[in-house]
Design an enzyme around this catalytic site. Structure first.
Site, PDB file in Angstrom:
ATOM      1  N   ASP A  87      41.156 -33.690 -60.036  1.00  0.00           N
ATOM      2  CA  ASP A  87      41.105 -35.141 -60.227  1.00  0.00           C
ATOM      3  C   ASP A  87      40.038 -35.557 -61.247  1.00  0.00           C
ATOM      4  OD1 ASP A  87      41.888 -37.832 -59.491  1.00  0.00           O
ATOM      5  OD2 ASP A  87      39.963 -37.998 -58.432  1.00  0.00           O
ATOM      6  N   LYS A 144      35.031 -45.351 -72.355  1.00  0.00           N
ATOM      7  CA  LYS A 144      33.820 -46.016 -71.848  1.00  0.00           C
ATOM      8  C   LYS A 144      32.812 -46.174 -72.988  1.00  0.00           C
ATOM      9  CE  LYS A 144      34.367 -44.473 -67.081  1.00  0.00           C
ATOM     10  NZ  LYS A 144      34.394 -45.591 -66.147  1.00  0.00           N
ATOM     11  N   GLU A 203      30.655 -40.835 -56.990  1.00  0.00           N
ATOM     12  CA  GLU A 203      31.322 -42.043 -56.502  1.00  0.00           C
ATOM     13  C   GLU A 203      30.892 -42.299 -55.062  1.00  0.00           C
ATOM     14  OE1 GLU A 203      35.465 -42.767 -58.090  1.00  0.00           O
ATOM     15  OE2 GLU A 203      35.491 -40.620 -57.718  1.00  0.00           O
ATOM     16  N   HIS A 263      38.077 -35.763 -66.928  1.00  0.00           N
ATOM     17  CA  HIS A 263      36.922 -36.584 -67.308  1.00  0.00           C
ATOM     18  C   HIS A 263      35.679 -35.746 -67.625  1.00  0.00           C
ATOM     19  CE1 HIS A 263      39.569 -39.615 -65.942  1.00  0.00           C
ATOM     20  NE2 HIS A 263      39.220 -39.633 -64.671  1.00  0.00           N
ATOM     21  N   LYS A 288      33.216 -37.637 -54.026  1.00  0.00           N
ATOM     22  CA  LYS A 288      33.461 -38.931 -53.368  1.00  0.00           C
ATOM     23  C   LYS A 288      32.450 -39.072 -52.243  1.00  0.00           C
ATOM     24  CE  LYS A 288      37.797 -39.780 -55.129  1.00  0.00           C
ATOM     25  NZ  LYS A 288      37.867 -40.830 -56.147  1.00  0.00           N
TER      26      LYS A 288
HETATM   27  C1  BG6 Z   1      40.263 -41.514 -61.703  1.00  0.00           C
HETATM   28  C2  BG6 Z   1      40.316 -40.661 -60.473  1.00  0.00           C
HETATM   29  O1  BG6 Z   1      40.761 -40.816 -62.800  1.00  0.00           O
HETATM   30  O2  BG6 Z   1      38.914 -41.881 -61.960  1.00  0.00           O
HETATM   31  C3  BG6 Z   1      39.703 -41.386 -59.289  1.00  0.00           C
HETATM   32  O3  BG6 Z   1      41.655 -40.327 -60.193  1.00  0.00           O
HETATM   33  C4  BG6 Z   1      38.326 -41.889 -59.610  1.00  0.00           C
HETATM   34  O4  BG6 Z   1      39.675 -40.552 -58.140  1.00  0.00           O
HETATM   35  C5  BG6 Z   1      38.314 -42.651 -60.927  1.00  0.00           C
HETATM   36  O5  BG6 Z   1      37.896 -42.727 -58.569  1.00  0.00           O
HETATM   37  C6  BG6 Z   1      36.907 -42.983 -61.359  1.00  0.00           C
HETATM   38  O6  BG6 Z   1      36.941 -43.838 -62.471  1.00  0.00           O
HETATM   39  P1  BG6 Z   1      35.713 -44.798 -62.795  1.00  0.00           P
HETATM   40  O7  BG6 Z   1      36.041 -45.383 -64.116  1.00  0.00           O
HETATM   41  O8  BG6 Z   1      35.653 -45.798 -61.687  1.00  0.00           O
HETATM   42  O9  BG6 Z   1      34.496 -43.922 -62.821  1.00  0.00           O
END
Ligand code: BG6
Length: 490
Positions: free
Chosen positions: A237, A184, A218, A242, A340
């Site tokens: 996840d 990103k 999210e 991340h 989420k």
């Molecule tokens: C993914 C997860 O790695 O990243 C998902 O498995 C999540 O659950 C997604 O929704 C989020 O990615 P971004 O780039 O939309 O923030």
């Protein structure tokens, strides 16, 4: 001003899971964008591979509709699309048997000089089958690379086993473990901000920083991924990969260069310095949540259990107070949260500096708020340094907290490229800086495993939170106990 595009050498990208969700939403659109920007050279080829018995033409139709759906209409250029589709072909291959492998081998051909990237956009349960067949069909040569998506394991042991499996066929320099957060734009800007300016680094430590918050929120729910998500949960996840990667980039020592191992050595030290969270302190330092019915994106939404249609204790939200036990960071809490069905889609890193030691301004000037650096990953990516200034005008001395907006993206480029665009090009160039090394993955699991174990030992289900809010009240209490508050994303 537009950024300079340097074409990459011709390559073959073979996408296992070529008809899947990731290929459709991300990989095909990303490769198309690279075509549109003139970065692909002749004769670059993209070969879809999956079990479905479809023709080349059908696959090209699939690719075209993926571009239509996941690229902005203004970026859909029929001439470029046609040129892109001319690079695309398809082979039906079964990862778990020998069906289709000879055909794949014929399609790829035997140019051993060209970069050949196998993208495993499939379930990790197929990694072993695919990599061993790549070897037995002699599809791996010196310029071959493999790209693997998370989840790399579901705990330490399975991650070690997966890495071993791939490691039997590929050298570490050929393995690209993707974490798309590292691709990103603003995440890389964080490195520029820290290491291309003299201003921040002297302040970047426990003497001047009060605490750091990393939020990846999210608004979406399960999105047809119930099968995977319910076995994973938010910690596996989002946090293990991340969020921990973001934490590393904020906290690492300056690497000697942008060389892949120089950067990854420093990230590894951060992961290894994290104070353990175990059953002794997990209650105090972690919060698990699960969303209930509520409202999100303007409409009523079901709770997690109703979406799933069976009971589950999987967490859809997690908040953690983490500490890095080293000289730079001892005593500085890193508050991490992700979930989420939260109030909005907003991801940011907030670095809160310590308050000034003494105010010379009287009460009438207003409160002196501590400086904050807010690095916004999405949406509306940008960087803001919040400062105190004098309220303009001839009145008395009144202070105001305002952002110094360091969002330059719009002036440099018309479009912010998707993380996958950059990362796939890095694979072709053989640049591993933005990919996770094996020992990083292991170190991240070493920290996460005891948390999973502590949660598994408690009888307590995750705390409920209403969809469309910022998570369970326990997450608010987690930070407020320390007389701090979560930064409310703008
Ligand atoms: C993914 C997860 O790695 O990243 C998902 O498995 C999540 O659950 C997604 O929704 C989020 O990615 P971004 O780039 O939309 O923030």
């Amino acid at each position: 001003m537009t950024s300079q595009i340097i074409p990459v050498d011709p390559f073959d990208c073979i996408v296992f899971g070529g008809t899947g969700d990731l290929a459709e939403r991300k990989l095909i659109p990303a490769l198309y964008q690279r075509q549109r920007d003139g970065q692909l050279s002749e004769p670059t080829r993209i070969i879809g591979a999956s079990r479905s018995p479809i023709s080349n033409d059908d696959y090209r139709k699939f690719a075209e509709s993926a571009i239509k759906e996941f690229v902005k209409p203004s970026e859909f250029d029929q001439k470029q699309v046609d040129q892109f589709l001319a690079r695309v072909s398809y082979v039906a291959v079964d990862a778990t048997s020998d069906n289709g492998w000879e055909e794949l081998k014929t399609e790829i051909g035997n140019d051993t000089k060209r970069v050949r990237a196998f993208y495993l956009a499939v379930s990790p349960s197929l990694f072993a089958d695919i990599s061993s067949r790549l070897k037995s069909y002699k599809l791996v040569h010196d310029h071959t690379r493999i790209i693997v998506e998370k989840p790399i394991g579901r705990d330490l042991q399975s991650a070690i086993a997966l890495n071993d499996t791939i490691g039997h066929v590929f050298h570490e320099q050929q393995i690209f473990r993707i974490d798309h957060y590292l691709g990103k734009e603003t995440v890389q800007n964080l490195m520029a901000l820290r290491f291309a300016n003299a201003l921040y680094e002297p302040l970047w430590n426990s003497a001047h920083i009060d605490h750091v918050q990393i939020t990846v929120a999210e608004s979406v729910g399960l999105e047809n991924r119930a099968g995977y998500y319910d076995t994973a949960g938010a910690l596996r996840d989002m946090v293990q990969n991340h969020i921990m990667q973001l934490l590393c980039l904020v906290a690492m020592e300056p690497p000697a260069s942008m060389d892949a191992d120089a950067v990854r050595d420093e990230k590894l030290k951060v992961l290894r310095s994290l104070s353990p969270i175990t059953s002794k302190n997990a209650d105090e330092l972690t919060v698990r949540g699960q969303y209930r019915a509520g409202a999100s994106s303007g409409g009523a939404v079901k709770g997690y259990i109703q979406e799933l249609e069976h009971p589950s204790n999987t967490e859809t939200f997690v908040a953690i107070k983490a500490e890095i036990a080293n000289w730079r960071w001892a005593g500085v809490p890193f508050y991490l949260r992700t979930g989420k069905r939260l109030a909005s889609r907003a991801s940011e890193i907030v670095v809160s500096f310590k308050p000034i030691p003494h105010s010379i301004f009287g009460e009438s000037a207003g409160r002196v708020v501590a400086n904050q650096l807010v690095i916004r990953l999405q949406p509306d990516e940008g960087v803001k340094q919040w400062m105190m200034i004098k309220d303009p005008g001839p009145g008395g001395m009144r202070l105001r907290h305002v952002p110094l907006d360091m969002t330059f993206a719009e002036s440099f480029t018309a479009r912010s490229p998707d993380a996958y665009e950059r990362l796939i090009m890095d694979v072709v160039r053989g640049n591993q800086t933005l990919f996770m090394r094996r020992d990083e993955v292991v170190a991240a699991w070493q920290w996460v495993d005891p948390i999973l174990k502590a949660w598994a030992e408690t009888e307590q289900p995750p705390a409920g939170y209403t969809a469309g809010t910022w998570g369970p009240s326990a997450a608010i209490a987690l930070i407020e106990r320390d007389n701090r508050t979560w930064h409310e994303p703008e």
